[in-house]
Design a protein around this motif. Structure first.
Motif, PDB file in Angstrom:
ATOM      1  N   TYR A 120      39.020  96.675  32.367  1.00 23.80           N
ATOM      2  CA  TYR A 120      38.991  95.213  32.378  1.00 23.80           C
ATOM      3  C   TYR A 120      38.581  94.761  30.984  1.00 23.80           C
ATOM      4  N   VAL A 121      39.485  94.030  30.339  1.00 22.78           N
ATOM      5  CA  VAL A 121      39.263  93.578  28.969  1.00 22.78           C
ATOM      6  C   VAL A 121      39.134  92.065  28.966  1.00 22.78           C
ATOM      7  N   LYS A 122      37.951  91.581  28.603  1.00 25.49           N
ATOM      8  CA  LYS A 122      37.691  90.134  28.596  1.00 25.49           C
ATOM      9  C   LYS A 122      37.301  89.728  27.184  1.00 25.49           C
ATOM     10  N   GLU A 123      38.020  88.754  26.649  1.00 25.57           N
ATOM     11  CA  GLU A 123      37.748  88.247  25.290  1.00 25.57           C
ATOM     12  C   GLU A 123      37.689  89.383  24.272  1.00 25.57           C
ATOM     13  N   ASP A 124      38.661  90.310  24.399  1.00 26.02           N
ATOM     14  CA  ASP A 124      38.796  91.466  23.498  1.00 26.02           C
ATOM     15  C   ASP A 124      37.648  92.454  23.602  1.00 26.02           C
ATOM     16  N   ILE A 125      36.926  92.410  24.717  1.00 29.33           N
ATOM     17  CA  ILE A 125      35.820  93.338  24.968  1.00 29.33           C
ATOM     18  C   ILE A 125      36.131  94.140  26.229  1.00 29.33           C
ATOM     19  N   ILE A 126      36.057  95.465  26.116  1.00 29.13           N
ATOM     20  CA  ILE A 126      36.240  96.343  27.278  1.00 29.13           C
ATOM     21  C   ILE A 126      34.904  96.427  28.015  1.00 29.13           C
ATOM     22  N   LEU A 127      34.891  95.943  29.245  1.00 34.98           N
ATOM     23  CA  LEU A 127      33.638  95.886  30.007  1.00 34.98           C
ATOM     24  C   LEU A 127      33.476  97.152  30.858  1.00 34.98           C
ATOM     25  N   PRO A 128      32.397  97.907  30.646  1.00 36.09           N
ATOM     26  CA  PRO A 128      32.143  99.120  31.442  1.00 36.09           C
ATOM     27  C   PRO A 128      32.022  98.808  32.929  1.00 36.09           C
ATOM     28  N   HIS A 129      32.404  99.764  33.751  1.00 37.51           N
ATOM     29  CA  HIS A 129      32.468  99.553  35.204  1.00 37.51           C
ATOM     30  C   HIS A 129      31.124  99.226  35.835  1.00 37.51           C
ATOM     31  N   HIS A 130      30.016  99.684  35.244  1.00 39.70           N
ATOM     32  CA  HIS A 130      28.721  99.504  35.904  1.00 39.70           C
ATOM     33  C   HIS A 130      28.123  98.112  35.696  1.00 39.70           C
ATOM     34  N   HIS A 131      28.625  97.357  34.737  1.00 39.16           N
ATOM     35  CA  HIS A 131      28.097  96.014  34.513  1.00 39.16           C
ATOM     36  C   HIS A 131      28.538  95.088  35.639  1.00 39.16           C
ATOM     37  N   THR A 132      27.700  94.094  35.955  1.00 32.19           N
ATOM     38  CA  THR A 132      28.045  93.133  36.999  1.00 32.19           C
ATOM     39  C   THR A 132      28.353  91.771  36.379  1.00 32.19           C
ATOM     40  N   PHE A 133      29.084  90.958  37.134  1.00 31.36           N
ATOM     41  CA  PHE A 133      29.367  89.605  36.669  1.00 31.36           C
ATOM     42  C   PHE A 133      28.072  88.803  36.569  1.00 31.36           C
ATOM     43  N   TYR A 134      27.141  89.088  37.459  1.00 27.28           N
ATOM     44  CA  TYR A 134      25.829  88.429  37.424  1.00 27.28           C
ATOM     45  C   TYR A 134      25.132  88.690  36.088  1.00 27.28           C
ATOM     46  N   ASP A 135      25.190  89.939  35.607  1.00 27.95           N
ATOM     47  CA  ASP A 135      24.582  90.286  34.318  1.00 27.95           C
ATOM     48  C   ASP A 135      25.183  89.447  33.187  1.00 27.95           C
ATOM     49  N   LEU A 136      26.506  89.327  33.201  1.00 32.20           N
ATOM     50  CA  LEU A 136      27.194  88.583  32.147  1.00 32.20           C
ATOM     51  C   LEU A 136      26.867  87.096  32.203  1.00 32.20           C
ATOM     52  N   ILE A 137      26.751  86.583  33.432  1.00 33.62           N
ATOM     53  CA  ILE A 137      26.508  85.150  33.606  1.00 33.62           C
ATOM     54  C   ILE A 137      25.098  84.765  33.169  1.00 33.62           C
ATOM     55  N   ILE A 138      24.088  85.511  33.640  1.00 29.79           N
ATOM     56  CA  ILE A 138      22.711  85.109  33.328  1.00 29.79           C
ATOM     57  C   ILE A 138      22.364  85.340  31.860  1.00 29.79           C
ATOM     58  N   SER A 139      23.046  86.296  31.220  1.00 31.80           N
ATOM     59  CA  SER A 139      22.776  86.551  29.802  1.00 31.80           C
ATOM     60  C   SER A 139      23.665  85.711  28.889  1.00 31.80           C
ATOM     61  N   LYS A 140      24.619  84.969  29.506  1.00 31.63           N
ATOM     62  CA  LYS A 140      25.584  84.163  28.730  1.00 31.63           C
ATOM     63  C   LYS A 140      26.214  85.013  27.619  1.00 31.63           C
ATOM     64  N   ALA A 141      26.692  86.177  28.039  1.00 35.81           N
ATOM     65  CA  ALA A 141      27.267  87.131  27.087  1.00 35.81           C
ATOM     66  C   ALA A 141      28.491  86.549  26.391  1.00 35.81           C
ATOM     67  N   ARG A 142      28.649  86.940  25.136  1.00 32.27           N
ATOM     68  CA  ARG A 142      29.759  86.465  24.321  1.00 32.27           C
ATOM     69  C   ARG A 142      30.665  87.623  23.925  1.00 32.27           C
ATOM     70  N   GLY A 143      31.978  87.329  23.877  1.00 29.78           N
ATOM     71  CA  GLY A 143      32.933  88.308  23.417  1.00 29.78           C
ATOM     72  C   GLY A 143      33.420  87.947  22.023  1.00 29.78           C
TER      73      GLY A 143
END
Length: 209
Positions: A120-143
């Motif tokens: 799964y590639v989001k904003e040119d970043i390959i996201l590892p399988h173990h990460h959760t959408f919750y992690d990305l949302i609460i940290s406001k992660a940027r690609g």
């Protein structure tokens, strides 16, 4: 007889000395001790901390169970856009499993592709399988080309006079087979993709380079 008197006198001195000079220690009422540990106060504080912790965990579990609509594109050199609903607490691996099941009726070649071999590639970043959408949302992660916490779809970021004008806009993530990526990682857009590093900061969004 005098010897007896002297003996009696000698034997009584230690007793008299002990009674005279021994001090009885006690609490001085003038000393402030409110800062000292109090077992009951500490117990109550620990109970309160645990209660607040459990309340916070319950709130986070509610957030994780909320539905999340994700627009993605199955990418085999061309984009096949779809939308799927998962939970915010789901991992990337769980998302890819659901995507595979959704795509199987139309893309039969996926029968021979395991979830482990999907990316799964989001904003040119390959996201590892173990990460959760919750992690990305609460940290406001940027690609590299947009936020990793927004899963809708907006217009592409515009580039004017070689300077990127940042917009807080999200692009559909790509679901690709690992072997397709291995064959094409030297060609745009795969040449821009990189593994997610939570410690890496992208100050501005770009779509080239």
């Amino acid at each position: 007889m005098s010897g007896g008197v002297i003996s009696a006198g000698l034997s009584s001195k230690p007793v008299a000395s002990g009674v005279t000079f021994k001090k009885k220690l006690g609490k001085d009422p003038r000393v402030v001790t409110s800062f000292l540990p109090d077992q009951e106060r500490e117990r109550q504080a620990a109970l309160l901390r645990e209660e607040l912790k459990q309340e916070w965990l319950a709130q986070q579990n509610m957030v994780k169970s909320e539905p999340l609509a994700i627009v993605y594109s199955y990418w085999d050199g061309a984009g096949h856009r779809r939308e799927i609903k998962v939970k915010k607490g789901d991992s990337i691996g769980q998302f890819l499993k659901a995507v595979r099941e959704q795509l199987l009726p139309e893309f039969r070649e996926l029968r021979h592709v395991s979830v482990d071999n999907l990316l799964y590639v989001k904003e040119d970043i390959i996201l590892p399988h173990h990460h959760t959408f919750y992690d990305l949302i609460i940290s406001k992660a940027r690609g590299k080309s947009g936020p990793l916490f927004d899963f809708g779809v907006h217009e592409d970021i515009r580039v004017v006079n070689d300077a990127s004008r940042e917009k807080n806009e999200s692009h559909a993530g790509k679901v690709v087979e690992r072997h397709w990526y291995d064959r094409n990682k030297h060609i745009f857009p795969a040449s821009r993709w990189e593994i997610f590093d939570p410690d890496k900061v992208y100050d501005t969004y770009t779509i080239y380079g």
